[in-house]
Design an enzyme around this catalytic site. Sequence first.
Site, PDB file in Angstrom:
ATOM      1  N   GLU A 182       0.148 -81.713 -19.738  1.00  0.00           N
ATOM      2  CA  GLU A 182      -0.422 -82.479 -20.840  1.00  0.00           C
ATOM      3  C   GLU A 182      -1.943 -82.500 -20.771  1.00  0.00           C
ATOM      4  OE1 GLU A 182       0.996 -86.623 -22.624  1.00  0.00           O
ATOM      5  OE2 GLU A 182      -0.348 -86.929 -20.925  1.00  0.00           O
ATOM      6  N   TYR A 217      -4.773 -83.722 -28.889  1.00  0.00           N
ATOM      7  CA  TYR A 217      -3.671 -83.835 -27.926  1.00  0.00           C
ATOM      8  C   TYR A 217      -2.899 -82.528 -27.880  1.00  0.00           C
ATOM      9  CZ  TYR A 217       0.619 -85.413 -25.735  1.00  0.00           C
ATOM     10  OH  TYR A 217       1.680 -85.546 -24.891  1.00  0.00           O
TER      11      TYR A 217
END
Length: 391
Positions: free
Chosen positions: A197, A109
Amino acid sequence: MKLHEYQAKQVFTSYGIPIPEGVCIRKLDEVLEATKKLGGDRFAVKAQVLAGGRGKAGGVRICKSPDEVLKAAQEMLGKRLRTHQTGSDGVLVNALLVEKAVKIKREMYLSITVDRAAELPVILASAEGGMEIEELAKERPEAILKVHFEPEVGNFPFIGRKLAYPMNLPEKATGQFITLVNRLVKLFLEKDASLVEINPLVLTESDDLVALDAKLNIDDNALFRQKELASSKDTSEEPLQEVKAREVGISYVYIGGEVGCMVNGAGLAMATMDLIKIAGGEPSNFLDVGGGATAQQVEAAFNILLSDENVRSVLINIFGGIARCDVIAQGIIEAAKKVKINVPVVVRLEGTNADIGRRMLAESGLKFQSAENMKKAAEMAVAAAREREKN
Ligand code: GDP
Ligand code: MN
């Protein structure tokens, strides 16, 4: 403003951030050409909607042949996709991103957003990523690394290194990670992003890093200087009322209750919504017609409120400081002449030229209820909405 994954990935490409090879399609007859162009025998088919959680909702399919891609496309294109981030109605899938499937060794992530408390942008990174990141943040927040940076200074390679080593990547991918963080910071700053993101950022079988997913939100207040991105905005998933309000330059947020609100000033608009709640009702919207509201804007605002079929009464709450009550009254009267007002309207006018405004409304022949103060006005509007519900 939110961008679709395929749009975000185009921006990624222009910053040298690696993404899987892919083609965006909008029609079934584009499937064959897309799979031919991509080649290979494994594809990922991804619904392009402005909401996350697609994976768990069937909006991401791994297909083992062009035929399977076609079947997945038939099941998704033109249908509604419901994820935990959409409402219960879901959103219409108008486009699909068909990609060459990536063989994943590990999911990670990486994101950059604004930390309001710290008043700084923050990079978030985790060696564990994928579809469970929200749970990870709740259960083991220490597994998510956070590094703030000064936007004026931009980026230093040491930020990338600081984040890279805890990721436990092979040597080649460690170098790629450091470069990636630098490029992502550059993108974030240059595109006036409020969020970028990559979830998941994946390590492939060949030990390379690829951004398998991409989310990019642009600060609405910066759209005036992000013209190219602004022009690519997809408004098809927004409430129609919000799109119309933006066109005429009024600040409107759809909420969905039964009392339509027309207010001047953001603070007064929020206080009005509170009072509606306290009176036991639900506001249909936030609407700030602004200090310098023109009669045309008031008329447009009225039209927007009445176009919402959930609205059972309207509350007009104006404190004329910069805005003049007579101008507002004029706008209301003009609007009432043109649109059929089929719900009760409660008006509270106070401030500059309030007496003139009230007189204009009284003499207009319109059946508006006048309220002596805000609290009363909210109670009257909620009661009127109730009354209509019964009938
Ligand atoms: P989201 O659920 O809306 O965030 O959609 P993502 O693009 O993140 O996809 C969800 C999940 O699908 C990912 O976490 C991956 O596990 C899986 N996935 C997506 N693309 C591929 C791919 O090309 N190959 C493989 N093996 N899995 C994929
Ligand atoms: Mn994702």
